[in-house]
Scaffold this motif. Structure first.
Motif, PDB file in Angstrom:
ATOM      1  N   ILE A  34       0.854  -1.185   0.000  1.00  0.00           N
ATOM      2  CA  ILE A  34       0.000   0.000   0.000  1.00  0.00           C
ATOM      3  C   ILE A  34       0.891   1.236   0.000  1.00  0.00           C
ATOM      4  CG2 ILE A  34      -0.222   0.365   2.494  1.00  0.00           C
ATOM      5  CD1 ILE A  34      -3.286   0.763   1.944  1.00  0.00           C
ATOM      6  N   ASP A  35       0.314   2.336  -0.386  1.00  0.00           N
ATOM      7  CA  ASP A  35       0.986   3.627  -0.292  1.00  0.00           C
ATOM      8  C   ASP A  35       0.679   4.206   1.091  1.00  0.00           C
ATOM      9  OD1 ASP A  35       2.005   6.162  -0.579  1.00  0.00           O
ATOM     10  OD2 ASP A  35       0.521   6.836  -2.035  1.00  0.00           O
ATOM     11  N   PRO A  36       1.682   4.377   1.960  1.00  0.00           N
ATOM     12  CA  PRO A  36       1.397   4.902   3.307  1.00  0.00           C
ATOM     13  C   PRO A  36       0.655   6.227   3.285  1.00  0.00           C
ATOM     14  CG  PRO A  36       3.644   4.065   3.179  1.00  0.00           C
ATOM     15  CD  PRO A  36       3.107   4.057   1.780  1.00  0.00           C
ATOM     16  N   TYR A  37       0.910   7.046   2.259  1.00  0.00           N
ATOM     17  CA  TYR A  37       0.225   8.332   2.174  1.00  0.00           C
ATOM     18  C   TYR A  37      -1.270   8.146   1.991  1.00  0.00           C
ATOM     19  CZ  TYR A  37      -1.268  12.872   0.422  1.00  0.00           C
ATOM     20  OH  TYR A  37      -1.941  14.061   0.237  1.00  0.00           O
ATOM     21  N   VAL A 241       9.492  -8.719  -7.756  1.00  0.00           N
ATOM     22  CA  VAL A 241      10.753  -8.582  -8.493  1.00  0.00           C
ATOM     23  C   VAL A 241      10.966  -7.124  -8.903  1.00  0.00           C
ATOM     24  CG1 VAL A 241      12.088  -9.362 -10.485  1.00  0.00           C
ATOM     25  CG2 VAL A 241      10.559 -10.956  -9.313  1.00  0.00           C
ATOM     26  N   VAL A 242       9.897  -6.470  -9.336  1.00  0.00           N
ATOM     27  CA  VAL A 242      10.022  -5.068  -9.741  1.00  0.00           C
ATOM     28  C   VAL A 242      10.388  -4.205  -8.533  1.00  0.00           C
ATOM     29  CG1 VAL A 242       8.839  -3.113 -10.798  1.00  0.00           C
ATOM     30  CG2 VAL A 242       8.393  -5.412 -11.636  1.00  0.00           C
ATOM     31  N   GLN A 243       9.807  -4.510  -7.362  1.00  0.00           N
ATOM     32  CA  GLN A 243      10.204  -3.790  -6.152  1.00  0.00           C
ATOM     33  C   GLN A 243      11.655  -4.074  -5.794  1.00  0.00           C
ATOM     34  OE1 GLN A 243       7.593  -3.390  -2.668  1.00  0.00           O
ATOM     35  NE2 GLN A 243       6.028  -4.496  -3.808  1.00  0.00           N
ATOM     36  N   GLY A 305      -1.208   6.174  -6.739  1.00  0.00           N
ATOM     37  CA  GLY A 305      -0.150   6.277  -5.729  1.00  0.00           C
ATOM     38  C   GLY A 305       0.283   4.920  -5.227  1.00  0.00           C
ATOM     39  N   VAL A 306      -0.676   3.990  -5.102  1.00  0.00           N
ATOM     40  CA  VAL A 306      -0.336   2.627  -4.681  1.00  0.00           C
ATOM     41  C   VAL A 306       0.527   1.953  -5.741  1.00  0.00           C
ATOM     42  CG1 VAL A 306      -1.261   0.354  -4.099  1.00  0.00           C
ATOM     43  CG2 VAL A 306      -2.430   2.412  -3.287  1.00  0.00           C
ATOM     44  N   THR A 307       0.132   2.077  -7.013  1.00  0.00           N
ATOM     45  CA  THR A 307       0.923   1.481  -8.096  1.00  0.00           C
ATOM     46  C   THR A 307       2.324   2.067  -8.139  1.00  0.00           C
ATOM     47  OG1 THR A 307      -0.985   0.891  -9.463  1.00  0.00           O
ATOM     48  CG2 THR A 307       1.091   1.271 -10.613  1.00  0.00           C
ATOM     49  N   ASN A 308       2.446   3.364  -7.965  1.00  0.00           N
ATOM     50  CA  ASN A 308       3.768   3.990  -7.949  1.00  0.00           C
ATOM     51  C   ASN A 308       4.619   3.461  -6.805  1.00  0.00           C
ATOM     52  OD1 ASN A 308       3.443   5.703 -10.192  1.00  0.00           O
ATOM     53  ND2 ASN A 308       2.474   7.306  -8.954  1.00  0.00           N
ATOM     54  N   ARG A 320      -4.002   6.038 -14.946  1.00  0.00           N
ATOM     55  CA  ARG A 320      -2.729   5.973 -15.680  1.00  0.00           C
ATOM     56  C   ARG A 320      -2.022   7.329 -15.810  1.00  0.00           C
ATOM     57  NH1 ARG A 320      -2.056   0.972 -18.501  1.00  0.00           N
ATOM     58  NH2 ARG A 320      -0.087   1.769 -19.328  1.00  0.00           N
ATOM     59  N   PRO A 321      -2.730   8.449 -16.054  1.00  0.00           N
ATOM     60  CA  PRO A 321      -2.013   9.732 -16.127  1.00  0.00           C
ATOM     61  C   PRO A 321      -1.275  10.089 -14.838  1.00  0.00           C
ATOM     62  CG  PRO A 321      -4.186   9.946 -17.107  1.00  0.00           C
ATOM     63  CD  PRO A 321      -4.149   8.606 -16.414  1.00  0.00           C
ATOM     64  N   SER A 322      -1.710   9.528 -13.709  1.00  0.00           N
ATOM     65  CA  SER A 322      -1.063   9.829 -12.431  1.00  0.00           C
ATOM     66  C   SER A 322       0.016   8.818 -12.065  1.00  0.00           C
ATOM     67  CB  SER A 322      -2.112   9.871 -11.314  1.00  0.00           C
ATOM     68  OG  SER A 322      -3.075  10.869 -11.560  1.00  0.00           O
ATOM     69  N   VAL A 323       0.164   7.767 -12.880  1.00  0.00           N
ATOM     70  CA  VAL A 323       1.227   6.785 -12.652  1.00  0.00           C
ATOM     71  C   VAL A 323       2.508   7.304 -13.284  1.00  0.00           C
ATOM     72  CG1 VAL A 323       1.996   4.420 -13.117  1.00  0.00           C
ATOM     73  CG2 VAL A 323      -0.407   4.872 -12.577  1.00  0.00           C
TER      74      VAL A 323
END
Length: 368
Positions: A34-37, A241-243, A305-308, A320-323
């Motif tokens: 998760i995104d802590p923010y 793996v990406v992380q 934000g979670v995906t990022n 997608r525009p925010s990724v």
């Protein structure tokens, strides 16, 4: 005197009253997922406090939920087999669509993929999704096994290759639920097979490589060790793996999709496609707060934000525009249509097959 006593009693009761009025949502999610923010922002906007616990395998999640009265309001089970089993058992609350307008943000094609687990998409929303494949360090592999294929399950599942790679480290995530279907696919069998002969073949394949496997551990542990260079070939989730690539980059160890770096491989024989679902247990103590949390997470900017943060794709196209471009453009995060076409989905096995798979996995871990 009577007034003073009444005032004293009121003052003593105030902490209890405050606790009774406190609004909370109890969330049970995967580790580092998760995104802590997002949590901070949800608390600020709603006044609902998030109590957040984590698990590292579907077996752990199912064990917690099986007894009932888990105390959780939002859980994140994988569509198959855990989510579908919970749906069939009546263990999940139907989503109140009127309270969840952001459900409409989800990709209709991806929702159709999980409808076999949840007819009508009545009990869950897609949180994140991905595939199960291999994390590899090609340079170290080529030094030990120059002729081993880097794009095939053969790299790890053929004993002659596993034997050579043992020196640089093989690890497999500790989840028979996730790994056995991939082994069956590699063998040319039905990943959902309940046939005793098929399961015996999968067990024999796993036992054949067991002497060469350094570790069978939680995927989160694989991620850290892979980033630190402890393994050169692993079976785990794509986003782990990406992380690990990001962590390796931060530590100065070579990464990338070139021949020298850590990379994720979706095997050419096919990789299992999975979806992690936002769901609400039927006995959730705070269902309204749970729905507020789910609806919040499906906002495009929030799920972006979670995906990022965790490098797994989400199911909200308008996010997608925010990724970040380097994330949105990475096919290991957002697979291409061609890559998705080579995937397969697994279904929950029957009770007898599930017990057989569990025994197979136990024998594999024990090496006998």
């Amino acid at each position: 005197m009577i007034l003073l006593r009444a005032l004293a009693a009121l003052l003593l009761a105030l902490p209890s009253l405050a606790m009774a009025q406190e609004r909370v949502v109890n969330v049970y999610n995967w580790t580092d997922y998760i995104d802590p923010y997002a949590i901070e922002r949800f608390q600020q906007e709603t006044g609902i406090r998030v109590r957040y616990d984590v698990f590292d395998s579907l077996e752990t999640l199912e064990g917690k939920l099986s007894a009932g009265r888990s105390g959780y309001d939002v859980i994140v089970p994988t569509s198959e087999p855990t989510f579908s089993r919970l749906v069939r058992a009546g263990a999940l609350r139907r989503l109140d669509r009127a309270a969840l307008p952001n459900l409409a943000n989800q990709d209709a094609a991806l929702l159709r993929q999980v409808e076999s687990s949840d007819p009508g998409n009545a009990h869950g929303a897609i949180y994140l999704w991905g595939t199960i494949g291999m994390g590899i360090r090609p340079d170290r592999i080529r030094a030990l096994a120059p002729d081993a294929p880097l794009d095939s399950w053969d790299l790890i599942l053929r004993p002659e290759n596993a034997r050579r790679l043992a020196r640089c480290g093989i690890a497999i995530m500790d989840s028979g639920i996730d790994v056995i279907p991939s082994v069956l696919r590699w063998l040319g069998r039905d990943p959902n097979s309940a046939d005793a002969g098929d399961l015996r073949a999968a067990e024999q394949a796993l036992l054949a490589i067991r002497p060469h496997v350094r570790a069978i551990v939680a995927s989160s542990a694989i991620m850290d060790a892979l980033a630190n260079g402890e393994y050169c070939a692993v079976i785990t989730y794509s986003g782990d793996v990406v992380q690990a690539q990001g962590r390796a980059r931060e530590s100065g160890r070579g990464v990338g999709r070139d021949s020298e770096g850590l990379t994720y491989v979706q095997p050419r024989e096919g990789a299992q496609l999975w979806f992690d679902m936002l769901a609400i247990p039927a006995d959730a103590p705070n269902p309204e707060n749970a729905q507020a949390f789910v609806n919040f997470m499906l906002r495009p900017e929030v799920i972006a934000g979670v995906t990022n943060q965790v490098r797994y794709p989400n199911a909200v196209p308008s996010s997608r525009p925010s990724v970040r471009p380097e994330v949105a453009g990475d096919p290991n995060v957002f697979p291409t249509a061609e890559m998705v076409a080579r995937t397969f989905t697994a279904s929950a096995p029957g009770a007898a097959a599930e017990r057989a798979r569990s025994r197979t996995w136990s024998r594999f871990k024990a090496g006998r």
